[in-house]
Scaffold this active site. Structure first.
Site, PDB file in Angstrom:
ATOM      1  N   ASP A  75     -20.745  33.377 -32.135  1.00 51.01           N
ATOM      2  CA  ASP A  75     -20.100  32.104 -32.452  1.00 51.01           C
ATOM      3  C   ASP A  75     -20.722  31.442 -33.683  1.00 51.01           C
ATOM      4  O   ASP A  75     -20.037  30.770 -34.452  1.00 51.01           O
ATOM      5  CB  ASP A  75     -20.186  31.163 -31.253  1.00 51.01           C
ATOM      6  N   GLY A  76     -22.036  31.627 -33.882  1.00 50.08           N
ATOM      7  CA  GLY A  76     -22.678  31.041 -35.054  1.00 50.08           C
ATOM      8  C   GLY A  76     -22.112  31.613 -36.349  1.00 50.08           C
ATOM      9  O   GLY A  76     -21.879  30.872 -37.314  1.00 50.08           O
ATOM     10  N   ASP A  84     -19.102  20.464 -33.518  1.00 49.16           N
ATOM     11  CA  ASP A  84     -19.645  19.135 -33.259  1.00 49.16           C
ATOM     12  C   ASP A  84     -20.421  18.568 -34.442  1.00 49.16           C
ATOM     13  O   ASP A  84     -20.872  19.279 -35.331  1.00 49.16           O
ATOM     14  CB  ASP A  84     -20.564  19.155 -32.021  1.00 49.16           C
ATOM     15  N   ASP A  92     -32.186  10.655 -27.083  1.00 49.28           N
ATOM     16  CA  ASP A  92     -32.648  11.704 -27.986  1.00 49.28           C
ATOM     17  C   ASP A  92     -31.608  11.998 -29.057  1.00 49.28           C
ATOM     18  O   ASP A  92     -31.919  12.648 -30.061  1.00 49.28           O
ATOM     19  CB  ASP A  92     -32.947  12.987 -27.209  1.00 49.28           C
ATOM     20  N   SER A 107     -22.536  20.026 -26.306  1.00 49.34           N
ATOM     21  CA  SER A 107     -22.073  18.939 -25.440  1.00 49.34           C
ATOM     22  C   SER A 107     -22.097  19.350 -23.974  1.00 49.34           C
ATOM     23  O   SER A 107     -22.482  18.560 -23.100  1.00 49.34           O
ATOM     24  CB  SER A 107     -20.663  18.507 -25.852  1.00 49.34           C
TER      25      SER A 107
END
Length: 288
Positions: A71-72, A146, A175, A189
């Site tokens: 996915d990266g 995101d 954070d 998420s």
């Protein structure tokens, strides 16, 4: 997709079995009379088969981009596409892979299917982000998953103030904060306690990361909304990250403005693989 004349190939580095796969793929494309443009990683896997082309330039003149990785790698390829309406054919070379659902064993059968026009295209809305400093827009980004604002130092929470369509939402002491698309709802998420959003739902999710106030919960808003987050942390105490890959440190009173991008990403999907099939497979949910 019988109109495909040229494909781009973007690959993940340091995958032991990728070299053989890339060479086999190039042989297959040669037999089918399809030209190819290789990013530096793909070119290194197949020396002498073509020049290395900067990743951002690979999609030029292509009718499809093949992504070999996880996915990266797909997220990086999505930025390289830069709003062009070019489908991504994403092949998973290992790992979780919510987006790269085509396995290496399915690579050539699915390519044959795509050439026959039997493929299925899934469109994923992207997220546009601006960093505003005073009256100036100092940077712009586009995310598939995101936009994340996190603390830049160890064991220190940051203060962030969120607005939706100019309506005050909350002052977060946490954070960090995640603004996720439906595609990104199964990424960071989800790990932070956010909901899974079906890809076609027109929504964005605001998910706090380890909030000091335990009643701060994820909020889903329409994707027609404009989400603005004001950084109240000191200079360089907060960091903006786009899709976990690019970003910059933030200054106090920087405003991060997010809205749905006019562009969407087109993914070639196996006809048999639907969203809940992916969830069951990747999250190890129970079978019927």
């Amino acid at each position: 997709m019988d109109s495909i004349r040229t494909v781009g190939i973007i690959a993940k580095p340091d995958v032991p079995h990728a070299a053989g796969l890339v060479v086999s793929l190039l042989d297959w494309l040669d037999r089918h009379g399809i030209a190819y443009r290789l990013d530096p990683v793909a070119a290194a896997y197949a020396p002498g088969r073509g020049p290395a082309i900067a990743r951002d330039e690979v999609p030029e003149g292509c009718q499809m981009v093949i992504v070999l990785g996880g996915d990266g790698t797909l997220l990086a390829a999505a930025r390289a596409i830069a709003g062009r309406d070019i489908p991504l054919f994403a092949v998973n070379l290992g790992g979780l892979g919510f987006l790269t659902t085509i396995s290496t064993s399915e690579l050539f059968p699915e390519l044959e299917r795509a050439l026959r026009g039997e493929h299925r295209i899934a469109r994923r809305r992207m997220l546009a982000c601006e960093v505003r400093r005073g009256e100036d827009t100092v940077s712009r980004y586009v995310a598939l998953n995101d936009v994340v604002i996190t603390k830049a130092h160890i064991a220190r929470m940051i203060d962030l103030v969120a607005y939706v369509d100019a309506h005050f939402v909350c002052r977060y002491k946490a954070d960090g904060l995640i603004i996720a698309t439906p595609t990104g709802s199964t990424a960071y998420s989800l790990s932070a306690g956010g909901p899974i959003i079906f890809p076609s739902v027109a929504a964005l999710c605001i998910t706090p990361i380890c909030p000091h106030t335990l009643t701060n919960r994820p909020v889903i808003v329409p994707d027609a909304s404009v989400i603005q987050v004001v950084n109240s942390a000191a200079d360089n105490d907060a960091y903006l990250t786009i899709d976990g890959q690019v970003g910059e440190p933030l200054l106090r009173e920087d405003r991060i403005v997010c809205r749905a991008s006019p562009h969407s990403l087109s993914l070639v999907r196996p006809p048999r693989m639907l969203f809940f099939d992916v969830l069951r497979q990747k999250l190890k949910w129970g079978e019927r």
